[in-house]
Design an enzyme around this catalytic site. Structure first.
Site, PDB file in Angstrom:
ATOM      1  N   ARG A  99     -19.707  31.826   9.416  1.00  0.00           N
ATOM      2  CA  ARG A  99     -19.869  32.720  11.152  1.00  0.00           C
ATOM      3  C   ARG A  99     -21.050  32.566  11.440  1.00  0.00           C
ATOM      4  O   ARG A  99     -21.808  33.521  10.648  1.00  0.00           O
ATOM      5  CB  ARG A  99     -18.903  34.095  10.754  1.00  0.00           C
ATOM      6  CG  ARG A  99     -19.162  35.127  11.873  1.00  0.00           C
ATOM      7  CD  ARG A  99     -18.745  36.367  11.278  1.00  0.00           C
ATOM      8  NE  ARG A  99     -18.484  37.307  12.694  1.00  0.00           N
ATOM      9  CZ  ARG A  99     -19.140  38.546  12.227  1.00  0.00           C
ATOM     10  NH1 ARG A  99     -19.606  38.691  11.548  1.00  0.00           N
ATOM     11  NH2 ARG A  99     -19.049  38.650  13.624  1.00  0.00           N
ATOM     12  N   HIS A 144     -22.678  39.001  20.014  1.00  0.00           N
ATOM     13  CA  HIS A 144     -23.217  39.446  18.788  1.00  0.00           C
ATOM     14  C   HIS A 144     -24.280  40.074  19.568  1.00  0.00           C
ATOM     15  O   HIS A 144     -25.612  39.408  19.510  1.00  0.00           O
ATOM     16  CB  HIS A 144     -23.196  38.890  17.449  1.00  0.00           C
ATOM     17  CG  HIS A 144     -23.348  39.177  16.973  1.00  0.00           C
ATOM     18  ND1 HIS A 144     -22.947  39.291  15.249  1.00  0.00           N
ATOM     19  CD2 HIS A 144     -24.172  40.444  15.810  1.00  0.00           C
ATOM     20  CE1 HIS A 144     -23.229  40.027  14.357  1.00  0.00           C
ATOM     21  NE2 HIS A 144     -24.198  40.799  14.313  1.00  0.00           N
ATOM     22  N   GLU A 189     -18.902  43.951  16.325  1.00  0.00           N
ATOM     23  CA  GLU A 189     -18.537  45.201  16.969  1.00  0.00           C
ATOM     24  C   GLU A 189     -18.953  45.909  18.071  1.00  0.00           C
ATOM     25  O   GLU A 189     -19.918  46.637  17.627  1.00  0.00           O
ATOM     26  CB  GLU A 189     -19.835  46.052  15.343  1.00  0.00           C
ATOM     27  CG  GLU A 189     -19.651  44.974  14.512  1.00  0.00           C
ATOM     28  CD  GLU A 189     -20.715  45.830  13.108  1.00  0.00           C
ATOM     29  OE1 GLU A 189     -21.562  46.472  13.277  1.00  0.00           O
ATOM     30  OE2 GLU A 189     -20.366  45.313  12.254  1.00  0.00           O
ATOM     31  N   ASN A 330     -15.419  44.225   9.508  1.00  0.00           N
ATOM     32  CA  ASN A 330     -17.241  44.467   8.972  1.00  0.00           C
ATOM     33  C   ASN A 330     -16.717  45.896   7.777  1.00  0.00           C
ATOM     34  O   ASN A 330     -16.773  46.512   8.594  1.00  0.00           O
ATOM     35  CB  ASN A 330     -18.160  44.686  10.019  1.00  0.00           C
ATOM     36  CG  ASN A 330     -18.311  43.203  10.922  1.00  0.00           C
ATOM     37  OD1 ASN A 330     -17.586  41.962  10.082  1.00  0.00           O
ATOM     38  ND2 ASN A 330     -19.158  42.990  11.414  1.00  0.00           N
ATOM     39  N   TYR A 332     -19.321  48.001   5.125  1.00  0.00           N
ATOM     40  CA  TYR A 332     -20.137  48.631   3.794  1.00  0.00           C
ATOM     41  C   TYR A 332     -20.319  49.481   3.360  1.00  0.00           C
ATOM     42  O   TYR A 332     -20.781  49.605   2.393  1.00  0.00           O
ATOM     43  CB  TYR A 332     -21.516  48.325   5.038  1.00  0.00           C
ATOM     44  CG  TYR A 332     -22.099  47.390   6.224  1.00  0.00           C
ATOM     45  CD1 TYR A 332     -23.037  46.080   5.616  1.00  0.00           C
ATOM     46  CD2 TYR A 332     -21.233  46.570   7.585  1.00  0.00           C
ATOM     47  CE1 TYR A 332     -23.675  45.230   5.886  1.00  0.00           C
ATOM     48  CE2 TYR A 332     -21.500  45.574   7.718  1.00  0.00           C
ATOM     49  CZ  TYR A 332     -22.520  44.606   7.099  1.00  0.00           C
ATOM     50  OH  TYR A 332     -23.292  42.971   7.882  1.00  0.00           O
ATOM     51  N   GLU A 399     -17.837  40.720   7.651  1.00  0.00           N
ATOM     52  CA  GLU A 399     -19.345  41.032   7.006  1.00  0.00           C
ATOM     53  C   GLU A 399     -18.673  41.852   6.002  1.00  0.00           C
ATOM     54  O   GLU A 399     -17.686  42.740   6.128  1.00  0.00           O
ATOM     55  CB  GLU A 399     -20.247  41.604   7.956  1.00  0.00           C
ATOM     56  CG  GLU A 399     -20.761  40.816   8.987  1.00  0.00           C
ATOM     57  CD  GLU A 399     -21.574  41.461   9.939  1.00  0.00           C
ATOM     58  OE1 GLU A 399     -22.168  42.889   9.597  1.00  0.00           O
ATOM     59  OE2 GLU A 399     -21.702  41.446  10.736  1.00  0.00           O
TER      60      GLU A 399
HETATM   61  C1  PNW Z   1     -23.812  45.140  11.315  1.00  0.00           C
HETATM   62  N1  PNW Z   1     -22.871  51.359   9.865  1.00  0.00           N
HETATM   63  O1  PNW Z   1     -23.697  46.240  12.196  1.00  0.00           O
HETATM   64  C2  PNW Z   1     -24.072  44.020  12.275  1.00  0.00           C
HETATM   65  O2  PNW Z   1     -22.689  42.695  12.736  1.00  0.00           O
HETATM   66  C3  PNW Z   1     -25.194  42.463  11.692  1.00  0.00           C
HETATM   67  O3  PNW Z   1     -25.473  42.556  13.058  1.00  0.00           O
HETATM   68  C4  PNW Z   1     -26.072  43.962  11.090  1.00  0.00           C
HETATM   69  O4  PNW Z   1     -27.139  42.971  10.808  1.00  0.00           O
HETATM   70  C5  PNW Z   1     -25.218  44.261   9.672  1.00  0.00           C
HETATM   71  O5  PNW Z   1     -24.124  45.341  10.299  1.00  0.00           O
HETATM   72  C6  PNW Z   1     -26.518  45.398   8.406  1.00  0.00           C
HETATM   73  O6  PNW Z   1     -27.220  46.122   9.655  1.00  0.00           O
HETATM   74  C7  PNW Z   1     -23.101  47.605  11.271  1.00  0.00           C
HETATM   75  O7  PNW Z   1     -23.397  52.040  10.137  1.00  0.00           O
HETATM   76  C8  PNW Z   1     -24.404  48.416  11.563  1.00  0.00           C
HETATM   77  O8  PNW Z   1     -21.730  51.274   8.768  1.00  0.00           O
HETATM   78  C9  PNW Z   1     -24.327  49.806  10.865  1.00  0.00           C
HETATM   79  C10 PNW Z   1     -22.503  49.609  10.209  1.00  0.00           C
HETATM   80  C11 PNW Z   1     -22.064  48.643  10.438  1.00  0.00           C
HETATM   81  C12 PNW Z   1     -22.250  47.697  10.223  1.00  0.00           C
END
Ligand code: PNW
Length: 494
Positions: A99, A144, A189, A330, A332, A399
């Site tokens: 991706r 992006h 996002e 995505n 995390y 992601e």
């Molecule tokens: C993503 N959160 O951003 C982005 O798509 C990427 O470009 C970035 O490098 C990656 O995550 C790591 O940060 C996020 O607060 C930023 O949950 C913040 C969050 C989730 C995704």
């Protein structure tokens, strides 16, 4: 023809190797593993071969002090020149797909389609050919976050005209790459780039919370819907591809069992994911009713003559509803939500509109990013929520990953991936969530936006001080290659 989604669409649970306790954890045969990156974060070459200026070029150049380590993406990992090395790394990993995102100003230097930069087309053509030569399928994000600065000068995503310019840009991409790419993501996002970019301090740094973020979201949704419909009309028959969108969804867990915190957590989910998912993936379309209600009410209390959340026409609601062949998700981390009992402040604010106070448990394992704590069970809950809310859409995890300090001995990254993949496996096998692929963020260390190079997400470490931006496999690269090649989690891993 090989495509990420045509694999997905013939996905069936008959392929699943269901496990009893203590047995090997294996994903279905058709399940796909990949890695992700984004143009501004890895390419560098910010002003060569005809590329135009993006909002991240402008922002990091004019406000270096706002980036944690005062760096920028001018060179980054130099993937513009080193993409063959990147593809070699993917081959070593044995991933099935890659991706990556296309830089809008590299293709259209002034943002508009009257002037196409042939060197930009050539770069992505070479990358796509290299991937094909290695049997790696492309999953391509159109946007992006690196908007052409010339379009930001018109107001960027707050100006409704941008939806048409985005359609023009998308058409150029379908025409140039549609024979090599058949799984597309319009946006990465929208929550993040509208909330942080137009409501906060990411580029373009508009910090118009509760106002510009909603205008941005509105036009992103219109742009997404228009591109989906345009693809159906002009390209679907010949190219037979699939168009989706990537949304970010951290799990929002009520901080207590009280009714008001349960309710507050649900409202936060609607504001974070529902803002974009409800108009596209729900049966009724349009913004989540609770979002509409709260913002209308608070706007009135703040003396605005109309709601700060714009309104779709009924044609727009229809155009946007159902405008995705799949959902990119995505994920995390997880937050706890308490109800915000403070009085409504006079100035607009997304957080006030949302009405929840977010926190994380101090005992949750940390990463190198303040916002990212390790909570694998939240992943399973998030997936189940999506299944229930949107009729179990075909989902690709676009992601998931963790930042750590530099170094090759990243057993904590192995633990993170392993824990999140176990949660995902339960969601797929036990809960029947329709997830068909998983993407680790990121293939290699990259420019982590306002955190510069200080937060490293890569399976491969990048030595930014070396002239050839040397990439070296971390321990986690070995682990992930086992996962990607066997589709099973290694039983023991040291
Ligand atoms: C993503 N959160 O951003 C982005 O798509 C990427 O470009 C970035 O490098 C990656 O995550 C790591 O940060 C996020 O607060 C930023 O949950 C913040 C969050 C989730 C995704």
């Amino acid at each position: 023809m090989d495509s990420v989604l045509s694999y997905f669409l013939c996905f069936a649970f008959i392929g699943a190797r269901v496990t009893a306790e203590n047995e090997k954890i294996c994903f279905p045969n058709k399940f796909l593993f990949g890695v992700a990156t984004a143009a501004y974060q890895i390419e560098g070459a910010w002003n060569v071969s005809g590329k135009g200026e993006s909002i991240w070029d402008r922002y990091t150049h004019s406000h270096p002090e706002r980036v944690f380590d005062h760096h920028n993406g001018d060179t980054a990992a130099d993937s513009y020149h080193l993409f063959k090395r990147d593809v070699d790394m993917m081959e070593q990993l044995g991933v099935q797909f890659y991706r990556f995102s296309v830089s809008w100003p590299r293709i259209l230097p002034n943002g508009l389609s009257n002037e196409i930069n042939e060197d930009g087309i050539k770069y992505y053509t070479l990358l796509l050919d290299e991937l094909k030569a290695h049997n790696i399928m492309p999953l391509v994000t159109m946007y992006h976050w690196d908007l052409p600065q010339s379009l930001q000068d018109l107001g960027g995503w707050t100006n409704p005209i941008i939806a048409d310019y985005f359609v023009d840009y998308a058409r150029v991409l379908f025409e140039a790459f549609g024979d090599k790419v058949d799984t597309w993501l319009t946006f990465n996002e929208p929550f993040s780039f509208c909330f942080d970019g137009y409501g906060g301090y990411d580029a373009p740094g508009a910090h118009g919370s509760g106002f510009e973020d909603y205008l941005c979201g509105h036009n992103v949704l219109r742009a997404h819907g228009k591109v989906y419909r345009m693809y159906q009309q002009e390209f679907a028959e010949t190219q037979k591809g699939h168009v989706g969108i990537t949304l970010d969804f951290a799990w929002q867990e009520p901080a207590t069992t009280s009714d008001e915190d349960q309710h507050a957590a649900e409202v936060v989910r609607q504001f974070f994911l529902g803002w974009f998912a409800h108009p596209i993936f729900s049966e009724t379309g349009d913004y989540p009713p609770i979002m509409r209600k709260r913002i209308d009410y608070i706007s009135k209390r703040q003396n605005f003559p109309r709601s700060r959340l714009p309104t779709f026409t009924s044609d727009e609601i229809r155009m946007i509803r159902g405008s995705a062949d799949f959902l990119g998700l995505n994920h995390y981390t997880t937050y706890l939500v308490k109800r915000n009992r403070n009085k409504i402040a006079p100035q607009p604010s997304f957080m006030t509109d949302m009405g929840g106070i977010l926190s994380q448990k101090p005992e949750w394992p940390k990463s190198n990013s303040t916002w990212l704590k390790v909570v694998p069970w939240g992943f399973r809950k998030a997936l189940n929520w999506v299944k229930a809310a949107y009729n179990n859409p075909i989902t690709i995890i676009t992601e998931n990953g963790i930042s750590l300090e530099p170094g090759l001995q990243d057993s904590r990254r192995v633990n993170y991936i392993d824990g999140y993949l176990r949660a995902l496996h339960n969601a797929i096998i036990k809960d029947k969530c329709n997830v068909v692929g998983y993407t680790y963020w990121s293939l290699l260390d990259n420019f982590e936006w306002m955190r510069g190079f200080s937060e490293r997400f890569g399976l491969y470490e990048v030595n930014y001080d070396s002239t050839n931006k040397t990439r070296t496999a971390r321990i986690s690269a070995g682990y992930y290659s086992k996962v990607a090649q066997t589709k099973c989690l290694p039983v023991s891993w040291v």
